[in-house]
Scaffold this active site. Structure first.
Site, PDB file in Angstrom:
ATOM      1  N   LYS A 126       9.480  -4.441  -2.564  1.00  0.00           N
ATOM      2  CA  LYS A 126       8.929  -4.866  -1.220  1.00  0.00           C
ATOM      3  C   LYS A 126       8.990  -6.210  -1.456  1.00  0.00           C
ATOM      4  O   LYS A 126       8.761  -7.054   0.041  1.00  0.00           O
ATOM      5  CB  LYS A 126       7.163  -4.797  -2.133  1.00  0.00           C
ATOM      6  N   GLN A 141      -0.302  -4.526  -8.467  1.00  0.00           N
ATOM      7  CA  GLN A 141       0.922  -3.596  -8.266  1.00  0.00           C
ATOM      8  C   GLN A 141       0.267  -2.728  -9.491  1.00  0.00           C
ATOM      9  O   GLN A 141      -0.357  -2.939 -10.615  1.00  0.00           O
ATOM     10  CB  GLN A 141       2.461  -3.592  -8.811  1.00  0.00           C
ATOM     11  N   ASP A 168      -3.437  -2.279   0.729  1.00  0.00           N
ATOM     12  CA  ASP A 168      -2.774  -0.920   0.425  1.00  0.00           C
ATOM     13  C   ASP A 168      -3.586  -0.427   1.399  1.00  0.00           C
ATOM     14  O   ASP A 168      -3.409   1.148   1.307  1.00  0.00           O
ATOM     15  CB  ASP A 168      -3.108  -0.871  -0.797  1.00  0.00           C
TER      16      ASP A 168
END
Ligand code: NDP
Length: 291
Positions: free
Chosen positions: A52, A96, A119
């Site tokens: 990322k 994460q 997200d």
């Protein structure tokens, strides 16, 4: 049979995002800023966050990784999230997953300001998505939509069987494809579905997202179907240097000849996921969803 090349689509979208970022910067505004929180030492998570970070660099975003130790308490993580929610220089951030067992993922997801939830996991964003309102879409379903768009695959009036009902893949993609604009008639299958084989075999579009290697076989796919394989299972292999290889949920060699379109594993849905995160971060910087 047409192979859906996720790397090609991802690169094309990456170039579009990078061009927009250049315009933003040329206009004197700051480049979009994505922050990733990584708690603990999970190897796979470190790799994902590394990818990322690299992708942010490629499209011209600012990126920051906050690495917190495994022993971080839930309260400490929630306090960090609160700080990021309030920081004007952070457009979007992700935590994460998975998190260490002593931290509630749901509490963490719900603590993120929906305006910065790139997200797309916060219930406000999922609720808006289900209502057909602008929202940050979760990465994998959005990646699948981008693949269908890029290859101009007609979905209107088609039947679609989605196998797997997780919150991050199956359920959202089933909902999105049933919405106006995509106009599919969707059947969402799971481990308790009766006649699963027949349902999948009757579908114009099959989306396999169950996490069971090579589950979908040729007899389960109708000739000319579009097959999107989301599954990733790591299996031992004596033919690779690493000693393992990745398999999808579809038995590719025997299914591919029957399809009109199919995604390979790897190189299909996988490369798209990270792009959707970049798209959401750009939207956050432009205040496109919430103003
Ligand atoms: P989950 O494990 O959260 O969900 C799996 C779903 O599949 C469940 O709904 C389960 O049903 C259903 N299922 C499991 N076995 C069967 C079966 N035999 N028949 C019918 N349904 C079944 O998985 P995820 O959605 O998180 O991931 C699915 C796969 O996609 C995994 O391989 C994962 O690695 C991969 N993945 C790939 C991504 C990418 O970027 N390419 C991104 C995210 C995931 P039930 O609810 O009844 O238990």
């Amino acid at each position: 049979m047409n192979l859906i090349d996720g790397k090609e689509v991802a690169n094309s979208l990456k170039r579009e995002i990078a061009a927009e970022v250049s315009e933003i910067v040329a206009a004197g505004r700051p480049a979009p800023h994505l922050v990733a929180i990584l708690v603990g030492n999970d190897g796979a998570s470190q790799t994902y966050v590394g990818h990322k970070e690299k992708c942010c660099g490629e499209v011209g975003f600012r990126s920051t990784v906050l690495r917190l130790p495994e022993e971080t308490t839930e309260a400490e993580l929630l306090a960090e999230i609160d700080r990021l929610n309030k920081r004007d220089d952070v457009d979007g951030f992700i935590v994460q997953l998975p998190l260490p067992k002593h931290i509630s993922e749901q509490k963490v997801i719900e603590a993120i300001d929906p305006r910065k939830d790139v997200d797309g996991f916060h219930p406000v964003n999922t609720g808006r998505m289900i209502s057909g309102l602008p929202s940050y879409l979760p990465a994998t379903p959005d990646g699948i939509l981008e693949l269908l768009r890029y290859y101009k695959i007609d979905t209107a009036g088609k039947t679609c069987a989605v196998v797997g009902r997780s919150n991050i893949v199956g359920r959202p993609i089933a909902n999105l494809l049933s919405q106006k604009g995509w106009d599919c008639t969707v059947t969402l299958c799971h481990s308790r579905t009766k006649d699963l084989k027949e349902t999948v075999a009757a579908a114009d579009i099959v989306i396999a997202a169950l996490g069971s290697a090579e589950f979908v076989t040729a007899d389960m796919v109708k000739p000319g179907a579009v097959v999107i394989d989301v599954g990733i299972t790591r299996v031992p292999s004596d033919k690779t240097k690493s000693g393992w290889k990745l398999l999808g949920d579809v038995k590719f060699d025997e299914v591919a000849p029957k399809c009109s379109y199919i995604t390979p594993v790897p190189g299909g849905v996988g490369p798209m996921t990270i792009i959707s995160l970049m798209k959401n971060t750009l939207k956050a910087a432009k205040k496109e969803i919430y103003g």
